[in-house]
Design an enzyme around this catalytic site. Structure first.
Site, PDB file in Angstrom:
ATOM      1  CG  ASP A  31      16.743 -14.136  82.021  1.00  0.00           C
ATOM      2  OD1 ASP A  31      16.336 -15.184  82.216  1.00  0.00           O
ATOM      3  OD2 ASP A  31      16.324 -13.061  82.341  1.00  0.00           O
ATOM      4  CE1 TYR A 145       1.464 -17.250  81.540  1.00  0.00           C
ATOM      5  CE2 TYR A 145      -0.300 -18.501  82.598  1.00  0.00           C
ATOM      6  CZ  TYR A 145       1.186 -18.239  82.298  1.00  0.00           C
ATOM      7  OH  TYR A 145       1.970 -19.290  82.781  1.00  0.00           O
ATOM      8  CG  HIS A 193       1.505 -18.022  92.521  1.00  0.00           C
ATOM      9  ND1 HIS A 193       0.054 -18.267  91.886  1.00  0.00           N
ATOM     10  CD2 HIS A 193       2.342 -17.751  91.585  1.00  0.00           C
ATOM     11  CE1 HIS A 193       0.395 -18.359  90.602  1.00  0.00           C
ATOM     12  NE2 HIS A 193       1.553 -17.958  90.521  1.00  0.00           N
TER      13      HIS A 193
END
Ligand code: UDP
Length: 327
Positions: A31, A145, A193
């Site tokens: 990561d 995206y 969101h």
């Protein structure tokens, strides 16, 4: 099995790592910590700091780890996922999401790793006109995206065909919630969101929220979406990995609950815990009225059925934010 999770310190990746560890697998995490954090990575996983677009670094890590044992599979979660940002910075999305996948696949081919599990999105379907979305529906993304994910899906398909690899591509619907341990959850800044925004409003971490349109052709006029708990979603990846490693045919699979809830129903559910201060605003461009996954294929091929409901999603997100005071 031995599996490399690229993007395993992020929201969904860290949940996948946890499910893999719980299922007894040997997990390596790579990561770049751009949105993820070290403390989200289960301590049983071996962590390497590295960026998916850094070919030399990726090769180094894979070569090092392969000395300890061959990888059975690679899981990919290392994507940029913010739609408006993809519109303003498309090159970054193509670089990270598409070029990153190319480098990952090249590394896998060079190392002879045969199985890839890839996070895709319902955004590949675009402006959906049907109520329930199946994997066979037309693919017509309406933002960079979604385009970047579709380009990666297609690249994976062709590379798998050329080099005799297997893949399991998952198209996520609305992922939300936090792990029941409350150790990991969605921590990112500038969240857009509906579930975290409603929960933050209820917790007074923001003053109010806006419902984007109440004049849609739905029973209460607000948009309907298919919400899926992140732990259920993560577990599907374990099943997907076993499915392809055990020699089944590559597959592209929706991950949703097959159930829709409106924005007002989400607010009502959060309001059962704490009051939510909201107003009605104009529609947000590009929002389809209703988006629900057909999850028949996930059930048929993987035997996957989500265990958690909207109530669980909201309660875990609420408790996670309450505990960590995350804005
Ligand atoms: N939404 C809203 N207010 C907000 C954020 C989202 O009314 O502050 C609505 C949005 O217009 C959509 C639904 O909630 O109808 C789900 O949006 P979200 O961004 O969570 O997910 P999307 O389905 O767009 O990926």
């Amino acid at each position: 099995m031995k599996v490399c999770v690229i993007g395993g310190a992020g929201y969904i990746g860290s949940h996948a790592v946890l499910e893999l560890v719980k299922d007894g697998h040997d997990v390596v995490v790579i990561d770049n910590l751009s949105t993820g954090t070290m403390d989200a990575v289960d301590e049983k996983a071996r962590f390497y700091l590295g960026d998916i677009t850094d070919e030399i670094k990726l090769r180094e890590i894979f070569t090092e780890e392969t000395k300890l044992g061959h990888f059975d599979a690679v899981m990919h979660f290392a994507a940029k996922i913010v739609v408006p940002e993809s519109v303003s910075h498309p090159l970054e999305y193509y670089h990270n999401n598409v070029e990153g996948v190319r480098i990952m696949l090249k590394t896998m081919v060079n190392q002879g790793i045969k199985n890839v599990i890839f996070s895709s999105t319902a955004a590949v379907y675009g402006d959906v006109k049907k109520d329930v979305c199946t994997e066979e529906d037309e693919l017509k993304p309406i933002n960079p995206y979604g385009e970047s994910k579709l380009a990666s899906e297609r690249m994976i398909h062709w590379v798998a065909q050329a080099y005799d690899m297997n893949y399991c591509i998952f198209r996520y619907f609305n992922v939300a919630g936090a792990h029941e341990s409350l150790k990991i959850g969605l921590k990112r800044d500038n969240l857009t969101h509906i579930i975290p925004i409603t929960v933050q409003t209820a917790l007074k971490l923001r003053d109010s929220m806006v419902v984007f349109g109440d004049d849609y052709l739905t029973p209460d006029g607000t948009c309907i979406r298919d919400y899926i708990h992140v732990a259920d979603l993560a577990f599907a990846h374990v099943l997907g990995m076993k499915y392809i490693v055990n020699g089944n045919k590559s597959a592209t699979i929706n991950l949703g609950s097959s159930t829709g809830y409106s924005v007002k129903q989400v607010i009502d559910e959060v309001s059962l815990h704490l009051p939510v201060n909201f107003s009605i605003g104009p529609r947000r461009p590009g929002d389809p009225a209703k988006l629900i996954a057909s999850s028949d294929r996930a059930k048929e091929l993987l035997g996957w059925i989500p265990k958690r409901t909207l109530k669980d999603i909201i309660l875990t997100d609420l408790n996670f934010r309450r505990k960590h005071e995350i804005r």
